[in-house]
Enzyme design. Structure first.
Site, PDB file in Angstrom:
ATOM      1  N   LYS A  56      22.689  44.188  -7.629  1.00 64.37           N
ATOM      2  CA  LYS A  56      22.440  43.203  -6.563  1.00 64.37           C
ATOM      3  C   LYS A  56      23.532  43.240  -5.502  1.00 64.37           C
ATOM      4  O   LYS A  56      23.256  43.207  -4.293  1.00 64.37           O
ATOM      5  CB  LYS A  56      22.338  41.802  -7.171  1.00 64.37           C
ATOM      6  CG  LYS A  56      22.155  40.675  -6.138  1.00 64.37           C
ATOM      7  CD  LYS A  56      20.859  40.855  -5.337  1.00 64.37           C
ATOM      8  CE  LYS A  56      20.753  39.847  -4.193  1.00 64.37           C
ATOM      9  NZ  LYS A  56      20.571  38.473  -4.650  1.00 64.37           N
ATOM     10  N   THR A  59      23.267  35.144  -8.002  1.00 69.10           N
ATOM     11  CA  THR A  59      24.041  36.319  -7.596  1.00 69.10           C
ATOM     12  C   THR A  59      25.513  35.958  -7.692  1.00 69.10           C
ATOM     13  O   THR A  59      26.005  35.127  -6.923  1.00 69.10           O
ATOM     14  CB  THR A  59      23.697  36.747  -6.158  1.00 69.10           C
ATOM     15  OG1 THR A  59      22.316  37.125  -6.104  1.00 69.10           O
ATOM     16  CG2 THR A  59      24.554  37.926  -5.723  1.00 69.10           C
ATOM     17  N   LEU A  78      21.768  29.513  -9.311  1.00 67.32           N
ATOM     18  CA  LEU A  78      22.872  28.718  -8.777  1.00 67.32           C
ATOM     19  C   LEU A  78      23.597  29.463  -7.662  1.00 67.32           C
ATOM     20  O   LEU A  78      23.493  30.685  -7.542  1.00 67.32           O
ATOM     21  CB  LEU A  78      23.839  28.362  -9.920  1.00 67.32           C
ATOM     22  CG  LEU A  78      23.162  27.590 -11.078  1.00 67.32           C
ATOM     23  CD1 LEU A  78      24.015  27.642 -12.332  1.00 67.32           C
ATOM     24  CD2 LEU A  78      22.892  26.154 -10.659  1.00 67.32           C
ATOM     25  N   PRO A  79      24.386  28.738  -6.831  1.00 59.26           N
ATOM     26  CA  PRO A  79      24.947  29.352  -5.627  1.00 59.26           C
ATOM     27  C   PRO A  79      26.040  30.393  -5.844  1.00 59.26           C
ATOM     28  O   PRO A  79      26.139  31.349  -5.072  1.00 59.26           O
ATOM     29  CB  PRO A  79      25.507  28.145  -4.854  1.00 59.26           C
ATOM     30  CG  PRO A  79      24.792  26.966  -5.396  1.00 59.26           C
ATOM     31  CD  PRO A  79      24.541  27.271  -6.834  1.00 59.26           C
ATOM     32  N   LYS A 120      29.086  35.518   1.293  1.00 60.39           N
ATOM     33  CA  LYS A 120      29.472  35.399  -0.117  1.00 60.39           C
ATOM     34  C   LYS A 120      29.210  36.706  -0.864  1.00 60.39           C
ATOM     35  O   LYS A 120      30.055  37.199  -1.613  1.00 60.39           O
ATOM     36  CB  LYS A 120      28.688  34.268  -0.775  1.00 60.39           C
ATOM     37  CG  LYS A 120      29.052  34.026  -2.246  1.00 60.39           C
ATOM     38  CD  LYS A 120      27.918  33.409  -3.041  1.00 60.39           C
ATOM     39  CE  LYS A 120      26.893  34.448  -3.437  1.00 60.39           C
ATOM     40  NZ  LYS A 120      25.853  33.939  -4.361  1.00 60.39           N
TER      41      LYS A 120
END
Length: 329
Positions: A199, A124, A93-94, A274
């Site tokens: 990450k 992430t 998912l975003p 992001k």
């Protein structure tokens, strides 16, 4: 004398029994997959190609329809419906709010969860959010790992992703065979949330290095260097990095990368912004200085404001080149 006809019958019966046993042994467990975008669609397809029946959901029904063209893929109306039909649910998912909603909403994963299920979030997101959702999963009788990926859309399609996994060792071992259907490098990073920590740090380096490569390539080309020669020297010298030797931002230097197709596809500027924002926010929580990350975040936000948000983050090179032309005109 040997009874050949009888022996032949016995062999055929044994062969049939072996064949049935082999089919049963090869039958894979069903997996739920939620989030079928540029990354998730390819990841889910690789699971299907490895023989796993899938139950899938995405708000984009066209993405669900594309995946249903593969054998043994069923669509679901909600995340809770996915969770009610499988013992393993994977999400891609975003952002953090999307993850929290998909798991915790009234029709979310937790609402339909089978006890003892394994939840794998490959999104992430903020490490703190990952740990919060993982704790909620435990309270619902499930195990959960965070397993963000590196390798981009190309790695997702080829099944060569790197998974950075946070969670207990038992859940990691349980998830690993599934992750190996989608990636080549599966690394246990420690407890819940640690996959997200790795990450965020990885993309912090990536975002900054792409700016450095873009600046240096633009400078060298503007001073008369051939782009491929310059990149070739970088890639055999101390400037060597992934942003240069694998994903060079200058059009024509490498084939089959976003820079050579108008920066289409790949990893978007807004997504890089992001991820850098996650790094900066995490650093603020523990008072860790990130001066370069803060400047890089401003640059990617500037790109987005100039209409580059959906382009690959290597488009920083194109942006710098245009700024140079404006300054010289």
């Amino acid at each position: 004398m040997l009874n050949l006809s009888r022996n032949a019958r016995v062999v055929r019966q044994c062969a049939r029994g072996f064949s049935a046993s082999a089919v049963n042994a090869q039958k894979k467990s069903a997996v739920g997959f939620i989030g079928l975008g540029n990354m998730g669609g390819h990841m889910a397809a690789n699971l299907a190609k490895h023989g796993h029946p899938l139950v899938v959901f995405d708000v984009n029904t066209a993405a669900v329809g594309r995946l249903q063209q593969l054998p043994d893929v069923r669509g679901a109306a909600t995340p809770s419906e996915v969770a009610s039909q499988v013992d393993v649910v994977i999400t891609m998912l975003p952002s953090s709010p999307h993850v929290q909603s998909v798991y915790s909403a009234a029709n979310g994963v937790f609402a339909g969860l089978r006890r003892g299920s394994l939840l794998i979030d490959t999104s992430t997101i903020d490490p703190t959010a990952a740990r919060t959702v993982a704790a909620a999963a435990v309270s619902h009788g499930a195990a959960m790992i965070d397993a963000p990926v590196s390798g981009g859309v190309g790695g997702a399609e080829a099944g060569t992703l790197t998974f950075m996994v946070g969670g207990d060792a038992e859940s990691f071992d349980r998830a690993k065979p599934l992750l190996q259907c989608m990636g080549k490098n599966i690394v246990h990073c420690g407890s819940a949330g640690n996959g997200q920590v790795v990450k965020v740090c990885n993309n912090l380096v990536l975002g900054i290095s792409m700016i450095g490569v873009s600046e240096a390539m633009n400078l060298g080309i503007s001073l008369g260097m051939d782009a491929k020669t310059l990149a070739g020297i970088f890639n055999t010298s101390s400037a060597r990095c992934w942003s240069s030797d694998t994903y060079n931002p200058v059009p024509g230097v490498l084939p089959n990368v976003p820079a050579s197709r108008g920066y289409a596809g790949g990893f978007g500027v807004d997504l890089m912004a992001k991820d850098l924002g996650l790094a900066v926010n995490a650093a603020e929580q523990i008072k860790a200085p990130l001066p370069l990350a803060a400047v890089a975040l401003q640059l990617y936000n500037l790109l987005s404001a100039h209409g580059y948000g959906g382009k690959d983050f290597g488009s920083i090179y194109e942006f710098l080149k245009k700024q140079e032309k404006k300054s010289s005109s």
